[in-house]
Design a protein around this motif. Sequence first.
Motif, PDB file in Angstrom:
ATOM      1  N   PRO A  84       0.837  -1.208   0.000  1.00  0.00           N
ATOM      2  CA  PRO A  84       0.000   0.000   0.000  1.00  0.00           C
ATOM      3  C   PRO A  84       0.869   1.255   0.000  1.00  0.00           C
ATOM      4  O   PRO A  84       1.968   1.269   0.549  1.00  0.00           O
ATOM      5  CB  PRO A  84      -0.803  -0.119   1.298  1.00  0.00           C
ATOM      6  N   ILE A  85       0.363   2.286  -0.646  1.00  0.00           N
ATOM      7  CA  ILE A  85       1.072   3.560  -0.691  1.00  0.00           C
ATOM      8  C   ILE A  85       0.592   4.390   0.494  1.00  0.00           C
ATOM      9  O   ILE A  85      -0.595   4.648   0.653  1.00  0.00           O
ATOM     10  CB  ILE A  85       0.793   4.290  -2.008  1.00  0.00           C
ATOM     11  N   TYR A  86       1.533   4.782   1.326  1.00  0.00           N
ATOM     12  CA  TYR A  86       1.204   5.597   2.484  1.00  0.00           C
ATOM     13  C   TYR A  86       1.443   7.062   2.125  1.00  0.00           C
ATOM     14  O   TYR A  86       2.538   7.445   1.747  1.00  0.00           O
ATOM     15  CB  TYR A  86       2.051   5.201   3.690  1.00  0.00           C
ATOM     16  N   ARG A  87       0.412   7.844   2.240  1.00  0.00           N
ATOM     17  CA  ARG A  87       0.516   9.261   1.922  1.00  0.00           C
ATOM     18  C   ARG A  87       0.771  10.028   3.214  1.00  0.00           C
ATOM     19  O   ARG A  87       0.085   9.837   4.216  1.00  0.00           O
ATOM     20  CB  ARG A  87      -0.761   9.743   1.277  1.00  0.00           C
ATOM     21  N   GLN A  88       1.752  10.893   3.140  1.00  0.00           N
ATOM     22  CA  GLN A  88       2.060  11.714   4.298  1.00  0.00           C
ATOM     23  C   GLN A  88       1.284  13.012   4.195  1.00  0.00           C
ATOM     24  O   GLN A  88       1.067  13.543   3.113  1.00  0.00           O
ATOM     25  CB  GLN A  88       3.561  11.977   4.364  1.00  0.00           C
ATOM     26  N   ARG A  89       0.902  13.542   5.305  1.00  0.00           N
ATOM     27  CA  ARG A  89       0.111  14.769   5.357  1.00  0.00           C
ATOM     28  C   ARG A  89       0.939  15.909   5.939  1.00  0.00           C
ATOM     29  O   ARG A  89       1.940  15.696   6.614  1.00  0.00           O
ATOM     30  CB  ARG A  89      -1.130  14.557   6.233  1.00  0.00           C
ATOM     31  N   GLY A  90       0.500  17.110   5.673  1.00  0.00           N
ATOM     32  CA  GLY A  90       1.101  18.285   6.280  1.00  0.00           C
ATOM     33  C   GLY A  90       2.471  18.622   5.725  1.00  0.00           C
ATOM     34  O   GLY A  90       2.759  18.443   4.532  1.00  0.00           O
ATOM     35  N   LEU A  91       3.341  19.116   6.598  1.00  0.00           N
ATOM     36  CA  LEU A  91       4.660  19.571   6.198  1.00  0.00           C
ATOM     37  C   LEU A  91       5.527  18.426   5.675  1.00  0.00           C
ATOM     38  O   LEU A  91       6.276  18.596   4.710  1.00  0.00           O
ATOM     39  CB  LEU A  91       5.353  20.258   7.382  1.00  0.00           C
ATOM     40  N   ARG A  92       5.399  17.272   6.273  1.00  0.00           N
ATOM     41  CA  ARG A  92       6.164  16.107   5.789  1.00  0.00           C
ATOM     42  C   ARG A  92       5.754  15.726   4.368  1.00  0.00           C
ATOM     43  O   ARG A  92       6.585  15.367   3.555  1.00  0.00           O
ATOM     44  CB  ARG A  92       5.959  14.907   6.704  1.00  0.00           C
ATOM     45  N   GLY A  93       4.468  15.773   4.096  1.00  0.00           N
ATOM     46  CA  GLY A  93       3.979  15.474   2.758  1.00  0.00           C
ATOM     47  C   GLY A  93       4.478  16.482   1.735  1.00  0.00           C
ATOM     48  O   GLY A  93       4.849  16.122   0.616  1.00  0.00           O
TER      49      GLY A  93
END
Length: 120
Positions: A84-93
Amino acid sequence: MSNCPQCNQLVEAEAIRCPHCNTALKAFGHPGIPLYQTTAQTSLCDSCLYHEDDTCTFPQRPYAKTCTLYCDRDHPPERELEPPIYRQRGLRGLKAWCFRNRGILLVIAIVAASLWLALN
């Protein structure tokens, strides 16, 4: 332990050659490449999935007695699921996106700097 296709004696699973009849059990002498062999007079191609859908590139096709590409059409391998592709949120993304697209960002920065210099 597995059986030798030629003499039907027990051999170790990692064995490259049968110690009893000296039959090659692994392709090219490499323990990671299985060598499929037929014990009957029929060829492996008769029951191979790649022969059936005409994607086989093996030079001995359709009369191959040994093959490294063999895939039994009655028992096809199960497909591996993609992780699975894990999407990072916020500043890390945002950081991850900038890192992946740094070439595009560099071109945009050069164009923006050129336009700013031209207009001043």
